[in-house]
Design an enzyme around this catalytic site. Structure first.
Site, PDB file in Angstrom:
ATOM      1  CG  HIS A  85      -1.999   1.032   1.156  1.00 37.50           C
ATOM      2  ND1 HIS A  85      -3.082   1.054   1.997  1.00 37.50           N
ATOM      3  CD2 HIS A  85      -2.145   2.106   0.353  1.00 37.50           C
ATOM      4  CE1 HIS A  85      -3.854   2.105   1.702  1.00 37.50           C
ATOM      5  NE2 HIS A  85      -3.309   2.758   0.720  1.00 37.50           N
ATOM      6  CD  GLU A 133       0.494   5.441  -1.259  1.00 36.92           C
ATOM      7  OE1 GLU A 133       1.334   5.442  -0.356  1.00 36.92           O
ATOM      8  OE2 GLU A 133      -0.729   5.518  -1.043  1.00 36.92           O
ATOM      9  CG  HIS A 137       2.768   8.648   2.020  1.00 38.88           C
ATOM     10  ND1 HIS A 137       2.319   9.058   3.258  1.00 38.88           N
ATOM     11  CD2 HIS A 137       1.669   8.175   1.373  1.00 38.88           C
ATOM     12  CE1 HIS A 137       1.014   8.833   3.361  1.00 38.88           C
ATOM     13  NE2 HIS A 137       0.590   8.308   2.229  1.00 38.88           N
TER      14      HIS A 137
END
Ligand SMILES: *[C@@H]1O[C@H](CO)[C@@H](O)[C@H](O)[C@H]1NC(C)=O
Ligand SMILES: *[C@@H]1O[C@H](CO)[C@@H](O)[C@H](O)[C@H]1NC(C)=O
Length: 268
Positions: A85, A133, A137
């Site tokens: 994930h 992502e 992040h």
């Protein structure tokens, strides 16, 4: 041809004066440069002060239950195991929108990422998922040596995926997907702890029949990527409250099979 040359000239024309202006300006007033440096340091301090990463794996069998009902969920036939994930620095989000990601950046990893890091949201391509992502992040992780480019960040995630092969560990511990045989949280933890440490988080989502489905696991890592984390603090996460929750210790937990035909209702 001429048209594109003209266009290039126009673009250059727009850029060059700006650079000149900036140069002149800063050579006149160095105190401003100093302010910029200080500002950069402050930004770095905020964005780079995280000391804990969560490497998060998802179980496709239950992930579609976790997704918003409106999102169409698709699990490609070749996806048969836990997938990535993300790798998330804690308490650091959207550090900078300035590092754009292009498909060519990940070309060499494309095949492996498609296998290990698929998107299950039909409207979101794999690349769109990776890009999201990265921007949310990855750019925050990028203040650490060894993570400071898309290719380094995504390669590391693939490496961690191999290192934390929970599929193998679970099957060696006789934890296999089933609609009929639920597990106790303690059983799962006993099997997982030797591989991913005791501070991991096992997350569940309730299905329509009120069963607890295990859909995600978070593995805490220090900045230097050793297992565990200096300050485990699972409740202090920012952002909207996640739909998932820690799997309860007193309720049966299901690791449901992956159903490619009917991904939202693997057990009917
Ligand atoms: C995990 O282990 C299984 C069984 O040994 C192996 O087939 C699989 O390739 C491994 N997965 C990763 C991502 O290394
Ligand atoms: C990694 O970081 C942790 C927490 O800061 C520290 O306790 C540990 O000694 C470090 N390990 C290595 C190999 O540097």
């Amino acid at each position: 041809m001429l048209g594109s040359q003209l266009c290039l000239l126009v673009l250059l024309g727009a850029v060059v004066p700006t650079l000149q202006q900036r140069d002149q300006w800063s050579s006149l007033d160095h105190s401003n440069d100093y302010n910029y440096v200080r500002h950069d340091e402050e930004v770095q301090k905020t964005f780079c002060s995280w000391d804990c990463l969560k490497f998060t794996l998802q179980w496709p069998g239950a992930f579609c239950t976790y997704l918003n009902e409106k999102a169409k969920c698709v699990i490609q036939p070749e996806i048969n195991t836990w997938t990535i994930h993300g790798l998330w620095p804690q308490k650091a989000y959207n550090c900078c929108g300035c590092w754009h990601l292009f498909p060519s950046d990940l070309e060499v990893l494309d095949e492996e990422l498609s296998q290990e890091w698929p998107s299950f949201v039909k409207s979101k391509s794999y690349f769109q998922f990776w890009k999201m992502e990265w921007l949310k992040h990855g750019v925050c992780a990028a203040c650490v040596e060894g993570l400071n480019s898309p290719i380094k960040y995504f390669s590391l995630c693939l490496k961690l995926r191999q290192q934390f092969n929970i599929t193998r560990t679970l099957s060696e511990g006789n934890v296999v997907p089933s609609c009929d045989r639920p597990y106790k949280l303690a059983e799962l933890e006993e099997v997982l702890t030797p591989l991913i440490g005791e501070h991991h988080e096992i997350q569940c989502i309730k299905d329509k029949q009120d069963r607890e489905l295990w859909f995600q696991v978070k593995i805490p890592l220090s900045r230097n990527l050793t297992l565990g984390c200096p300050q485990p603090n699972p409740t202090a996460e920012r952002g909207p409250p996640p739909a998932g929750h820690p799997c309860p210790s007193q309720t049966p937990i299901y690791l449901v099979p992956i159903d490619h035909e009917n991904p939202r209702k693997p057990c009917g």
